[in-house]
Design a protein around this motif. Structure first.
Motif, PDB file in Angstrom:
ATOM      1  N   SER A 111      24.740   5.819  43.104  1.00 20.67           N
ATOM      2  CA  SER A 111      25.240   5.775  41.724  1.00 20.67           C
ATOM      3  C   SER A 111      26.708   5.361  41.674  1.00 20.67           C
ATOM      4  CB  SER A 111      25.059   7.138  41.049  1.00 20.67           C
ATOM      5  OG  SER A 111      25.780   8.147  41.739  1.00 20.67           O
TER       6      SER A 111
ATOM      7  N   GLN B  10      26.870   1.612  42.328  1.00 22.29           N
ATOM      8  CA  GLN B  10      26.438   0.854  41.154  1.00 22.29           C
ATOM      9  C   GLN B  10      27.507   0.853  40.073  1.00 22.29           C
ATOM     10  OE1 GLN B  10      23.423  -0.968  40.895  1.00 22.29           O
ATOM     11  NE2 GLN B  10      24.706  -1.802  39.254  1.00 22.29           N
TER      12      GLN B  10
ATOM     13  N   GLN C 102      30.216  -1.552  41.103  1.00 29.87           N
ATOM     14  CA  GLN C 102      29.707  -2.921  40.976  1.00 29.87           C
ATOM     15  C   GLN C 102      29.645  -3.342  39.514  1.00 29.87           C
ATOM     16  OE1 GLN C 102      29.466  -5.151  43.057  1.00 29.87           O
ATOM     17  NE2 GLN C 102      28.455  -4.607  44.971  1.00 29.87           N
ATOM     18  N   ASN C 103      29.292  -2.412  38.634  1.00 29.95           N
ATOM     19  CA  ASN C 103      29.236  -2.725  37.204  1.00 29.95           C
ATOM     20  C   ASN C 103      30.619  -3.105  36.673  1.00 29.95           C
ATOM     21  OD1 ASN C 103      26.509  -2.188  37.114  1.00 29.95           O
ATOM     22  ND2 ASN C 103      26.735  -0.116  36.297  1.00 29.95           N
TER      23      ASN C 103
END
Length: 203
Positions: free
Chosen positions: A62, A65, A68-69
């Motif tokens: 999580s 991610q 990366q977002n």
């Protein structure tokens, strides 16, 4: 003589205004186009942290991610902003100017929201990702101080763009790189993190 002098005076004044406006336009465009490639590299380097840290098993799925977002959104928005500046430089229109202003306002909404939503367990890493986002935001908002106001821009967006641009310092590309390398990629004292930050420097 007096009748002839007035039109000449008006013509001179209009010419001076035109030259001044052209000079200002050249400045606000050139400043942004000089800094944007550096900002894009910063955005990509945020994502590169994930690859390095995941290989050392220092990030949860999580957390990876979320980072990366942030990297993906920053890259997408900055690429769009660079395209819009180039389009305006080639064909300066009120519509193109409004798109630039709207994109600046969007960046200042999107990235803080993603940063707030990211729950990064390591306090040092969280602070560094925050510093990365804040440096990008500070630079983008500094562009807003130079952007001519488009009369057709929605009132809320116009006010936001004007507000975020107040008192913002315009950094040169070499200054941006120095700030990034010091505040985001500097030594932390944690071997695992320092290994990742060593590859995120902007040269």
């Amino acid at each position: 003589m007096k009748c002839n002098s007035r039109p000449k005076a008006v013509l001179v004044a209009l010419l001076a205004i035109s030259l001044f406006t052209t000079g200002c336009s050249a400045q606000w465009i050139s400043v942004a186009l000089a800094d944007l490639p550096v900002l894009l590299q910063m955005a990509l380097n945020i994502g590169s942290l994930v690859t390095t840290l995941q290989s050392g098993q220092q990030l949860s799925a999580s957390e990876a991610q979320a980072i990366q977002n942030i990297s993906a959104e920053a890259s997408k928005d900055l690429n769009l902003l660079q395209t819009l500046y180039n389009q305006y430089q080639a064909s300066p229109t009120a519509g193109a100017l409004q798109k630039i202003q709207s994109t600046v306002a969007d960046i200042n909404q999107n990235l803080p929201a993603l940063l707030q939503a990211a729950h990064i367990g390591d306090a040092v890493l969280s602070a560094r990702v925050g510093a990365a986002v804040n440096l990008i935001l500070a630079t983008v908002t500094s562009f807003a101080a130079l952007i001519p106001q488009a009369s057709g821009m929605p009132t809320g967006r116009k006010a936001a763009a004007a507000q975020i641009g107040k008192k913002a310092a315009i950094a040169k590309p070499e200054d941006l790189k120095k700030q990034w390398n010091q505040t985001v990629c500097g030594v932390t004292g944690k071997a695992g993190l320092d290994s990742a930050f060593s590859v995120c420097q902007v040269k």
